[in-house]
Design an enzyme around this catalytic site. Structure first.
Site, PDB file in Angstrom:
ATOM      1  CG  ASN A   7      28.908  40.637  48.001  1.00 38.05           C
ATOM      2  OD1 ASN A   7      28.715  41.718  48.533  1.00 38.05           O
ATOM      3  ND2 ASN A   7      29.177  40.516  46.720  1.00 38.05           N
ATOM      4  CG  HIS A  10      23.924  43.160  49.141  1.00 35.28           C
ATOM      5  ND1 HIS A  10      23.523  43.691  47.946  1.00 35.28           N
ATOM      6  CD2 HIS A  10      24.599  42.026  48.841  1.00 35.28           C
ATOM      7  CE1 HIS A  10      23.911  42.889  46.964  1.00 35.28           C
ATOM      8  NE2 HIS A  10      24.568  41.874  47.484  1.00 35.28           N
ATOM      9  CG  HIS A  43      31.548  44.800  42.834  1.00 36.11           C
ATOM     10  ND1 HIS A  43      30.530  44.394  42.016  1.00 36.11           N
ATOM     11  CD2 HIS A  43      32.412  45.477  42.036  1.00 36.11           C
ATOM     12  CE1 HIS A  43      30.764  44.796  40.777  1.00 36.11           C
ATOM     13  NE2 HIS A  43      31.896  45.471  40.767  1.00 36.11           N
ATOM     14  NE  ARG A  45      28.363  48.635  40.538  1.00 35.27           N
ATOM     15  CZ  ARG A  45      27.765  47.657  39.851  1.00 35.27           C
ATOM     16  NH1 ARG A  45      27.494  46.513  40.433  1.00 35.27           N
ATOM     17  NH2 ARG A  45      27.430  47.835  38.604  1.00 35.27           N
ATOM     18  NE  ARG A  49      25.724  51.009  41.619  1.00 39.76           N
ATOM     19  CZ  ARG A  49      25.117  50.290  40.674  1.00 39.76           C
ATOM     20  NH1 ARG A  49      24.344  49.291  41.009  1.00 39.76           N
ATOM     21  NH2 ARG A  49      25.292  50.576  39.407  1.00 39.76           N
ATOM     22  CD  GLU A  70      31.694  40.431  43.122  1.00 45.62           C
ATOM     23  OE1 GLU A  70      31.006  41.297  42.564  1.00 45.62           O
ATOM     24  OE2 GLU A  70      31.224  39.556  43.846  1.00 45.62           O
ATOM     25  CB  THR A 101      27.154  41.477  38.625  1.00 50.82           C
ATOM     26  OG1 THR A 101      27.874  42.208  39.603  1.00 50.82           O
ATOM     27  CG2 THR A 101      28.076  41.099  37.479  1.00 50.82           C
ATOM     28  CD  GLU A 151      31.378  34.323  41.808  1.00 51.93           C
ATOM     29  OE1 GLU A 151      32.387  34.950  42.200  1.00 51.93           O
ATOM     30  OE2 GLU A 151      30.213  34.656  42.088  1.00 51.93           O
ATOM     31  CG  HIS A 191      24.345  37.204  40.702  1.00 49.03           C
ATOM     32  ND1 HIS A 191      23.044  37.590  40.570  1.00 49.03           N
ATOM     33  CD2 HIS A 191      25.071  38.341  40.717  1.00 49.03           C
ATOM     34  CE1 HIS A 191      22.975  38.906  40.490  1.00 49.03           C
ATOM     35  NE2 HIS A 191      24.200  39.391  40.582  1.00 49.03           N
TER      36      HIS A 191
HETATM   37  N1  PXP Z   1      29.112  36.853  42.673  1.00 52.30           N
HETATM   38  C1  PXP Z   1      29.226  37.976  41.944  1.00 52.30           C
HETATM   39  C2  PXP Z   1      30.248  38.021  40.871  1.00 52.30           C
HETATM   40  C3  PXP Z   1      28.414  39.094  42.204  1.00 52.30           C
HETATM   41  O1  PXP Z   1      28.533  40.211  41.470  1.00 52.30           O
HETATM   42  C4  PXP Z   1      27.485  39.011  43.257  1.00 52.30           C
HETATM   43  C5  PXP Z   1      26.621  40.199  43.566  1.00 52.30           C
HETATM   44  O2  PXP Z   1      27.333  41.193  44.195  1.00 52.30           O
HETATM   45  C6  PXP Z   1      27.411  37.824  43.995  1.00 52.30           C
HETATM   46  C7  PXP Z   1      28.223  36.748  43.663  1.00 52.30           C
HETATM   47  C8  PXP Z   1      26.481  37.661  45.148  1.00 52.30           C
HETATM   48  O3  PXP Z   1      25.161  37.733  44.703  1.00 52.30           O
HETATM   49  P1  PXP Z   1      24.008  37.909  45.739  1.00 52.30           P
HETATM   50  O4  PXP Z   1      24.194  39.218  46.422  1.00 52.30           O
HETATM   51  O5  PXP Z   1      22.777  37.859  44.877  1.00 52.30           O
HETATM   52  O6  PXP Z   1      24.101  36.771  46.712  1.00 52.30           O
END
Ligand code: PXP
Length: 239
Positions: A7, A10, A43, A45, A49, A70, A101, A151, A191
């Site tokens: 992902n 970040h 994602h 959003r 953001r 996402e 999330t 998921e 997550h």
């Molecule tokens: N899965 C989903 C649905 C999420 O919303 C996120 C966070 O963006 C993640 C996985 C990944 O989580 P993390 O950034 O804590 O590894």
């Protein structure tokens, strides 16, 4: 053997902190793939953001593995997904005030809505995953809505501050994986997973993919910091 999907939200969050154009999540996605990641997740959003439409559209063109978008199951974003056509969409709940999330979808409570959205996305050839808590009822509801994949939300497990709590939360995940396996759903998890807590999943062979972002960016900042400082010293010492 499970896959890692990275992902890159970040990375975009760091970019947005300055409102400039670096670091670019698109470049990070390319590096993740070079390192062996088998999927890229972003994602989009509603409040934009971190990831924006420019990122999503370029990622659609550059990701060579599998692009997982996402998103909330709302009309504006569904229209964008139907236009961009990621390989996979993961529907997630979205609240404006949350930092990230916070929990899984309540598919049972809004099954008609999710069934419609899943149908629209699948009709455009997009695979659909639903992000849900490790709850067999929600898994059943996701299956009835036509989802290809669930998921499983690992946030409660990841946030456990004691071993008994972690064991309890992990037990919920194991049961959820069993339920999803019986229904022949694809299974991914994510997550809050990091370099320590992910090790407990080593025997859960039915989980096909892990979706991980924050801990990878956090590790990259630390292990890349020294090299980045050395590079800058090299420049200023050689003026
Ligand atoms: N899965 C989903 C649905 C999420 O919303 C996120 C966070 O963006 C993640 C996985 C990944 O989580 P993390 O950034 O804590 O590894």
């Amino acid at each position: 053997m499970a896959r890692l999907a990275v992902n890159v939200d970040h990375v975009a969050t760091v970019r947005q902190a300055r409102g400039g154009d670096e670091p670019d999540p698109v470049l990070a996605a390319g590096l993740a793939e070079l390192a062996g990641a088998e999927g890229i997740i972003c994602h989009l959003r509603e409040d934009r953001r971190h990831i924006n439409e420019r990122d999503l559209r370029i990622l659609r063109q550059t990701v060579k593995t599998r692009l997982n978008m996402e998103m909330a199951a709302v009309d504006e974003i569904v229209e964008i997904a139907l236009d961009v056509k990621p390989d996979l969409v993961t529907l997630v709940p979205e609240k404006r005030q949350e930092l990230t999330t916070e929990g899984g979808l309540d598919v049972r409570a809004q099954s008609g809505h999710y069934r419609d959205v899943v149908e629209r996305l699948k009709g455009a050839g997009i695979q659909v995953s639903l992000f849900i808590d490790p709850d067999p009822d929600q898994i059943q509801a996701a299956h009835q809505c036509g989802a290809d994949i669930v998921e499983i939300h690992t946030g409660h497990y990841s946030e456990s501050h004691s071993e008994p709590k972690a064991v309890e939360q992990f037990g919920r995940i194991v049961k959820a994986v069993e339920s999803a396996t019986k229904l022949d759903l694809g299974i991914s998890a994510g997550h809050g997973l990091n370099y320590v807590n992910v090790k407990r999943f080593k025997d859960l062979s039915h989980i096909e993919e892990y979706s991980i972002g924050h801990s990878i960016v956090a590790m990259a900042v630390l292990i890349g910091f020294e090299q980045a400082v050395r590079k800058m010293i090299d420049l200023v010492k050689n003026f």
